[in-house]
Design a protein around this motif. Structure first.
Motif, short mmCIF file in Angstrom:
data_model
loop_
_atom_site.label_atom_id
_atom_site.label_comp_id
_atom_site.label_asym_id
_atom_site.label_seq_id
_atom_site.Cartn_x
_atom_site.Cartn_y
_atom_site.Cartn_z
N ILE A 194 0.83 -1.20 0.00
CA ILE A 194 0.00 0.00 0.00
C ILE A 194 0.87 1.25 0.00
N GLN A 195 2.13 1.11 0.42
CA GLN A 195 3.06 2.23 0.38
C GLN A 195 3.30 2.73 -1.04
N SER A 196 2.97 1.92 -2.03
CA SER A 196 3.16 2.35 -3.42
C SER A 196 2.22 3.48 -3.80
N VAL A 197 1.07 3.59 -3.11
CA VAL A 197 0.10 4.65 -3.41
C VAL A 197 -0.18 5.55 -2.21
N GLN A 198 0.18 5.10 -1.01
CA GLN A 198 0.03 5.91 0.20
C GLN A 198 1.37 5.96 0.92
N PRO A 199 2.38 6.60 0.32
CA PRO A 199 3.73 6.56 0.89
C PRO A 199 3.83 7.35 2.19
N SER A 200 4.58 6.78 3.11
CA SER A 200 4.88 7.44 4.38
C SER A 200 6.24 8.13 4.27
N ALA A 201 6.33 9.34 4.81
CA ALA A 201 7.59 10.07 4.76
C ALA A 201 8.72 9.28 5.42
N GLY A 202 8.38 8.57 6.50
CA GLY A 202 9.39 7.81 7.21
C GLY A 202 9.83 6.53 6.52
N LEU A 203 9.18 6.21 5.39
CA LEU A 203 9.56 5.04 4.59
C LEU A 203 9.69 5.44 3.13
N PHE A 204 10.19 6.63 2.87
CA PHE A 204 10.15 7.17 1.51
C PHE A 204 10.90 6.31 0.51
N ASP A 205 12.06 5.75 0.91
CA ASP A 205 12.84 4.96 -0.04
C ASP A 205 12.19 3.60 -0.30
N TYR A 206 11.65 2.99 0.76
CA TYR A 206 10.89 1.75 0.60
C TYR A 206 9.68 2.00 -0.31
N ALA A 207 8.94 3.09 -0.06
CA ALA A 207 7.76 3.41 -0.87
C ALA A 207 8.13 3.61 -2.33
N MET A 208 9.28 4.24 -2.59
CA MET A 208 9.75 4.41 -3.97
C MET A 208 9.85 3.06 -4.68
N THR A 209 10.44 2.09 -3.99
CA THR A 209 10.62 0.79 -4.64
C THR A 209 9.29 0.08 -4.85
N LYS A 210 8.35 0.27 -3.93
CA LYS A 210 7.05 -0.39 -4.07
C LYS A 210 6.25 0.21 -5.23
N ALA A 211 6.35 1.52 -5.43
CA ALA A 211 5.71 2.14 -6.58
C ALA A 211 6.37 1.68 -7.88
N ALA A 212 7.67 1.53 -7.86
CA ALA A 212 8.38 1.05 -9.05
C ALA A 212 7.97 -0.38 -9.40
N GLN A 213 7.69 -1.20 -8.39
CA GLN A 213 7.25 -2.58 -8.65
C GLN A 213 5.90 -2.59 -9.36
N VAL A 214 5.00 -1.70 -8.97
CA VAL A 214 3.72 -1.61 -9.66
C VAL A 214 3.93 -1.22 -11.11
N ALA A 215 4.81 -0.25 -11.35
CA ALA A 215 5.11 0.15 -12.72
C ALA A 215 5.71 -1.01 -13.52
#
Length: 299
Positions: A194-215
């Motif tokens: 869910i971080q791929s679409v609701q990223p947390s500032a404290g997990l910004f780098d993890y969220a980046m990778t999760k959004a990239a996986q969706v792409a």
């Protein structure tokens, strides 16, 4: 005369079907272990019932020693698949427990120790699975690393690189080397978030990778579809695994998952059915999809 159908028991309440995590503050060194996680996650050891949906298939799961990866390994084995999975040296006890569960289901288990950040190791995995299991039908790219961040300016290049190499580079290396080993009917499943679409500032780098996986899923589905290969993602919400107490936010652990509409974090066992569907022939027309399992959090 109208036939009387057997009565069925009422469906369980999803708010209470699985227990509230109710975890005390706790901290572990990444990647975390099941033995040190309080309370212990439920991987479906006592509850998952297979129905032969993956009979005759062979699967590779990265990070299959604990958490979602173990739950998926147990479910796949009980559905009839042989399972190979990766783990790191400090996760040996967890890996041994996963092997026991897979073998108890009457299937072959192959535990492969190594660091996915190493290109040679990651690239070697599809060939290793073909040699040890005779085939490769399902790939679950599940392993991930996350750490709580105080801000962009506090993250070293080395730490940023660790996140990207674990969560993205390894998946690219595995997929690139896997394609010659995959036949039509194969399934690739990526664990996004869910971080791929609701990223947390404290997990910004993890969220980046999760959004990239969706792409990645959406970009590759048209190409792989021409070869009869499906690729999808599962996007979990909060799930109680050793990843959580090893993230570096012990003060947030007791309230983890309570902000969902269902009021609790998921257990790994609750994620496994989504992977089974996407891996099985019952999911034959599902490709390029992201399946949210979020406890009601909007995706």
């Amino acid at each position: 005369m109208t036939e009387q159908l057997p009565s069925s028991s009422p469906s369980p309440d999803p708010r209470s079907e699985h227990p509230q995590v109710d975890a005390p503050p706790q901290d572990q060194e990444a990647p975390g272990t099941t033995a040190e996680t309080t309370p212990q996650p439920d991987h479906g050891e006592q509850t998952y019932e297979g129905h032969g949906r993956l009979r005759g298939k062979a699967a590779l799961i990265t990070g299959g020693d604990s958490g979602i990866g173990r739950a998926v390994g147990i479910a796949f084995a009980r559905e009839g698949a042989d399972v190979a999975f990766t783990f790191q040296p400090m996760e040996k006890d967890d890996a041994d427990a996963t092997v026991r569960e897979i073998e108890a289901a009457g299937r072959t288990a192959v535990a492969i120790e190594g660091d996915l950040r190493d290109e040679d190791f990651s690239a070697s995995l599809p060939q290793q699975v073909r040699e040890k299991l005779g085939r490769l039908d399902v790939i679950v790219l599940n392993a991930a690393y996350q750490q709580a961040r105080d801000g962009v300016d506090t993250v070293s290049t080395e730490e940023f690189d660790r996140v990207l190499r674990t969560n993205l580079y390894s998946q690219f290396w595995i997929l690139r080397s896997a394609l010659p080993h995959l036949e039509s009917g194969a399934s690739i499943i990526i664990t996004s978030s869910i971080q791929s679409v609701q990223p947390s500032a404290g997990l910004f780098d993890y969220a980046m990778t999760k959004a990239a996986q969706v792409a990645l899923v959406k970009a590759l589905a048209p190409q792989l579809g021409q070869q009869g290969i499906r690729i999808n993602a599962v996007a979990p919400g909060p799930v109680w695994t050793p990843l959580i107490p090893s993230t570096g936010w012990p003060e947030h652990v007791p309230e983890f998952g309570q902000d969902t509409p269902l009021g609790r974090a998921a257990q790994p066992a609750e994620l496994a059915p989504a992977y089974v569907l996407l891996a099985s022939d019952e999911g034959s027309y599902i490709s390029g999809a992201v399946v949210p399992v979020t406890g009601g959090k909007p995706f």
